[in-house]
Design a protein around this motif. Structure first.
Motif, PDB file in Angstrom:
ATOM      1  N   LEU A  50       0.851  -1.173   0.000  1.00  0.00           N
ATOM      2  CA  LEU A  50       0.000   0.000   0.000  1.00  0.00           C
ATOM      3  C   LEU A  50       0.894   1.233   0.000  1.00  0.00           C
ATOM      4  CD1 LEU A  50      -1.672   0.511   3.494  1.00  0.00           C
ATOM      5  CD2 LEU A  50       0.095  -1.143   3.088  1.00  0.00           C
ATOM      6  N   CYS A  51       0.336   2.355  -0.380  1.00  0.00           N
ATOM      7  CA  CYS A  51       1.108   3.594  -0.408  1.00  0.00           C
ATOM      8  C   CYS A  51       0.163   4.757  -0.158  1.00  0.00           C
ATOM      9  CB  CYS A  51       1.839   3.766  -1.742  1.00  0.00           C
ATOM     10  SG  CYS A  51       0.746   3.969  -3.166  1.00  0.00           S
ATOM     11  N   GLY A  52       0.753   5.892   0.162  1.00  0.00           N
ATOM     12  CA  GLY A  52      -0.078   7.046   0.423  1.00  0.00           C
ATOM     13  C   GLY A  52       0.736   8.286   0.714  1.00  0.00           C
ATOM     14  N   SER A  53       0.031   9.300   1.139  1.00  0.00           N
ATOM     15  CA  SER A  53       0.675  10.551   1.518  1.00  0.00           C
ATOM     16  C   SER A  53       0.446  10.789   3.001  1.00  0.00           C
ATOM     17  CB  SER A  53       0.125  11.717   0.695  1.00  0.00           C
ATOM     18  OG  SER A  53      -1.266  11.849   0.902  1.00  0.00           O
ATOM     19  N   MET A  54       1.420  11.436   3.623  1.00  0.00           N
ATOM     20  CA  MET A  54       1.322  11.786   5.032  1.00  0.00           C
ATOM     21  C   MET A  54       1.609  13.276   5.148  1.00  0.00           C
ATOM     22  SD  MET A  54       3.411  10.319   8.349  1.00  0.00           S
ATOM     23  CE  MET A  54       2.765   8.665   8.154  1.00  0.00           C
ATOM     24  N   GLU A  55       0.703  13.980   5.790  1.00  0.00           N
ATOM     25  CA  GLU A  55       0.838  15.420   5.976  1.00  0.00           C
ATOM     26  C   GLU A  55       1.002  15.702   7.467  1.00  0.00           C
ATOM     27  OE1 GLU A  55      -1.726  19.311   4.641  1.00  0.00           O
ATOM     28  OE2 GLU A  55      -2.809  17.683   5.637  1.00  0.00           O
ATOM     29  N   ALA A  56       2.113  16.337   7.826  1.00  0.00           N
ATOM     30  CA  ALA A  56       2.359  16.722   9.212  1.00  0.00           C
ATOM     31  C   ALA A  56       2.143  18.220   9.345  1.00  0.00           C
ATOM     32  CB  ALA A  56       3.774  16.348   9.629  1.00  0.00           C
ATOM     33  N   LEU A  57       1.241  18.618  10.240  1.00  0.00           N
ATOM     34  CA  LEU A  57       0.957  20.030  10.469  1.00  0.00           C
ATOM     35  C   LEU A  57       1.652  20.497  11.746  1.00  0.00           C
ATOM     36  CD1 LEU A  57      -1.694  18.559   9.109  1.00  0.00           C
ATOM     37  CD2 LEU A  57      -2.593  20.842   9.281  1.00  0.00           C
ATOM     38  N   ASN A  58       1.660  21.740  11.965  1.00  0.00           N
ATOM     39  CA  ASN A  58       2.276  22.402  13.120  1.00  0.00           C
ATOM     40  C   ASN A  58       3.681  21.888  13.451  1.00  0.00           C
ATOM     41  OD1 ASN A  58       0.448  20.185  14.336  1.00  0.00           O
ATOM     42  ND2 ASN A  58       1.501  20.816  16.194  1.00  0.00           N
ATOM     43  N   VAL A  59       4.486  21.646  12.390  1.00  0.00           N
ATOM     44  CA  VAL A  59       5.890  21.268  12.569  1.00  0.00           C
ATOM     45  C   VAL A  59       6.681  22.555  12.794  1.00  0.00           C
ATOM     46  CG1 VAL A  59       7.887  20.190  11.482  1.00  0.00           C
ATOM     47  CG2 VAL A  59       5.595  19.265  11.057  1.00  0.00           C
ATOM     48  N   PRO A  60       7.330  22.699  13.950  1.00  0.00           N
ATOM     49  CA  PRO A  60       7.984  23.974  14.282  1.00  0.00           C
ATOM     50  C   PRO A  60       9.027  24.429  13.260  1.00  0.00           C
ATOM     51  CG  PRO A  60       7.902  22.552  16.202  1.00  0.00           C
ATOM     52  CD  PRO A  60       7.427  21.740  15.046  1.00  0.00           C
ATOM     53  N   SER A  61       9.750  23.491  12.646  1.00  0.00           N
ATOM     54  CA  SER A  61      10.823  23.875  11.729  1.00  0.00           C
ATOM     55  C   SER A  61      10.333  24.165  10.313  1.00  0.00           C
ATOM     56  CB  SER A  61      11.885  22.778  11.690  1.00  0.00           C
ATOM     57  OG  SER A  61      11.306  21.576  11.208  1.00  0.00           O
ATOM     58  N   ALA A  62       9.029  24.024  10.062  1.00  0.00           N
ATOM     59  CA  ALA A  62       8.504  24.218   8.705  1.00  0.00           C
ATOM     60  C   ALA A  62       7.429  25.304   8.694  1.00  0.00           C
ATOM     61  CB  ALA A  62       7.931  22.912   8.175  1.00  0.00           C
ATOM     62  N   GLU A  63       7.444  26.113   7.660  1.00  0.00           N
ATOM     63  CA  GLU A  63       6.466  27.203   7.549  1.00  0.00           C
ATOM     64  C   GLU A  63       5.115  26.720   7.045  1.00  0.00           C
ATOM     65  OE1 GLU A  63       8.104  30.359   5.224  1.00  0.00           O
ATOM     66  OE2 GLU A  63       9.910  30.491   6.466  1.00  0.00           O
ATOM     67  N   THR A  64       5.114  25.593   6.344  1.00  0.00           N
ATOM     68  CA  THR A  64       3.878  25.023   5.806  1.00  0.00           C
ATOM     69  C   THR A  64       3.783  23.567   6.252  1.00  0.00           C
ATOM     70  OG1 THR A  64       4.976  24.272   3.784  1.00  0.00           O
ATOM     71  CG2 THR A  64       4.006  26.484   3.737  1.00  0.00           C
ATOM     72  N   PRO A  65       2.601  22.954   6.141  1.00  0.00           N
ATOM     73  CA  PRO A  65       2.510  21.520   6.435  1.00  0.00           C
ATOM     74  C   PRO A  65       3.503  20.743   5.566  1.00  0.00           C
ATOM     75  CG  PRO A  65       0.321  22.452   6.233  1.00  0.00           C
ATOM     76  CD  PRO A  65       1.286  23.520   5.803  1.00  0.00           C
ATOM     77  N   VAL A  66       4.087  19.708   6.136  1.00  0.00           N
ATOM     78  CA  VAL A  66       5.076  18.894   5.420  1.00  0.00           C
ATOM     79  C   VAL A  66       4.387  17.633   4.914  1.00  0.00           C
ATOM     80  CG1 VAL A  66       7.235  17.620   5.630  1.00  0.00           C
ATOM     81  CG2 VAL A  66       6.942  19.787   6.850  1.00  0.00           C
ATOM     82  N   VAL A  67       4.460  17.411   3.604  1.00  0.00           N
ATOM     83  CA  VAL A  67       3.818  16.248   2.993  1.00  0.00           C
ATOM     84  C   VAL A  67       4.891  15.291   2.472  1.00  0.00           C
ATOM     85  CG1 VAL A  67       2.214  15.445   1.209  1.00  0.00           C
ATOM     86  CG2 VAL A  67       1.837  17.660   2.330  1.00  0.00           C
ATOM     87  N   THR A  68       4.742  14.025   2.804  1.00  0.00           N
ATOM     88  CA  THR A  68       5.648  12.994   2.298  1.00  0.00           C
ATOM     89  C   THR A  68       4.842  11.913   1.594  1.00  0.00           C
ATOM     90  OG1 THR A  68       5.551  11.798   4.411  1.00  0.00           O
ATOM     91  CG2 THR A  68       7.401  13.323   4.099  1.00  0.00           C
ATOM     92  N   PHE A  69       5.507  11.187   0.711  1.00  0.00           N
ATOM     93  CA  PHE A  69       4.924  10.010   0.066  1.00  0.00           C
ATOM     94  C   PHE A  69       5.560   8.793   0.722  1.00  0.00           C
ATOM     95  CE2 PHE A  69       5.286   6.548  -3.032  1.00  0.00           C
ATOM     96  CZ  PHE A  69       3.954   6.362  -3.345  1.00  0.00           C
ATOM     97  N   TRP A  70       4.739   7.798   1.071  1.00  0.00           N
ATOM     98  CA  TRP A  70       5.247   6.588   1.710  1.00  0.00           C
ATOM     99  C   TRP A  70       4.740   5.342   1.004  1.00  0.00           C
ATOM    100  CZ3 TRP A  70       1.439   3.375   3.465  1.00  0.00           C
ATOM    101  CH2 TRP A  70       0.184   3.944   3.722  1.00  0.00           C
ATOM    102  N   GLU A  71       5.493   4.264   1.173  1.00  0.00           N
ATOM    103  CA  GLU A  71       5.088   2.950   0.685  1.00  0.00           C
ATOM    104  C   GLU A  71       5.059   2.000   1.866  1.00  0.00           C
ATOM    105  OE1 GLU A  71       6.378   2.586  -3.900  1.00  0.00           O
ATOM    106  OE2 GLU A  71       8.024   2.319  -2.475  1.00  0.00           O
ATOM    107  N   GLY A  72       4.124   1.068   1.842  1.00  0.00           N
ATOM    108  CA  GLY A  72       3.948   0.172   2.976  1.00  0.00           C
ATOM    109  C   GLY A  72       4.015  -1.291   2.601  1.00  0.00           C
ATOM    110  N   GLU A  73       4.457  -2.075   3.573  1.00  0.00           N
ATOM    111  CA  GLU A  73       4.482  -3.529   3.465  1.00  0.00           C
ATOM    112  C   GLU A  73       3.487  -4.089   4.473  1.00  0.00           C
ATOM    113  OE1 GLU A  73       9.314  -3.754   2.651  1.00  0.00           O
ATOM    114  OE2 GLU A  73       8.511  -4.472   4.559  1.00  0.00           O
ATOM    115  N   ILE A  74       2.591  -4.948   4.009  1.00  0.00           N
ATOM    116  CA  ILE A  74       1.638  -5.611   4.897  1.00  0.00           C
ATOM    117  C   ILE A  74       2.238  -6.952   5.310  1.00  0.00           C
ATOM    118  CG2 ILE A  74      -0.669  -6.610   5.108  1.00  0.00           C
ATOM    119  CD1 ILE A  74      -1.554  -4.612   2.890  1.00  0.00           C
TER     120      ILE A  74
END
Length: 197
Positions: A50-74
């Protein structure tokens, strides 16, 4: 039944499914939690992927939400086992992290003995996964965050909750991820799949 059976479909593991919650990134010096949104972009249960996107908000070192792409193993004992075998994770690291999930207790001795290959995970009420962030989508690598590690994930088939622990030998240990499935992006009703003859 020869071989390992595949997990049955799950209504919470569909493309577009959203999850929301927090990641606790507290360390000895500070208490900190980020709001996190996850959206599934792809899911192939038969291949344990599976895969998807992860958005982290209120990250002190970033001015905007940080979005990453991830891949998963079940972890299904067909495509992937409980032993990671990469990303600097040893067998002891694996067992120590899986052991943080109460739902793993019934499997622990089997996993220590044979990697859990003797366990029928197809009908287990929880699915175990690894999520590995591959790249930043909207920021550069100089944003102050690392994606060198990965998440050990326990997913509840019954309510769509996601619990995880981030592992990176160079980051705060056992950063806890807690997410719940949302109805965002879903409309109408979902039904089980039937084949008419």
């Amino acid at each position: 039944m020869p071989g390992q059976a595949l997990p049955p479909p799950c209504t919470f593991l569909n493309v577009g499914q959203a999850f929301t919650g927090t990641q606790n990134v507290s360390s000895g010096q500070k208490d900190e939690a980020w709001k996190v949104n996850v959206r599934l972009q792809g899911c192939d249960i038969q291949k344990g992927y599976l895969c998807g996107s992860m958005e982290a908000l209120n990250v002190p070192s970033a001015e905007t939400p940080v979005v990453t792409f991830w891949e998963g193993e079940i972890v299904d004992n067909k495509n992937y086992t409980f032993f990671t075998g990469q990303w600097d994770a040893t067998r002891d690291t694996d067992v120590n992290h899986w052991d943080k999930f109460p739902s793993f207790a019934a499997l622990k001795e089997d996993v220590k003995r044979d990697g859990g290959r003797s366990v029928d995970l197809a009908n287990y009420p929880f699915m175990f996964m690894r999520w590995k962030e591959k790249f930043f989508v909207n920021v550069g690598t100089d944003c102050g965050l690392t994606i060198a590690g990965f998440y050990y994930v326990c997913f509840s088939r019954s309510n769509g909750s996601v619990n995880g622990f981030y592992y990176d030998p160079n980051s705060s240990p056992y950063q806890k991820l807690e997410l719940m499935a949302t109805n965002e992006g879903r409309s109408g009703y979902s039904f089980a799949t039937y084949k008419f003859q």
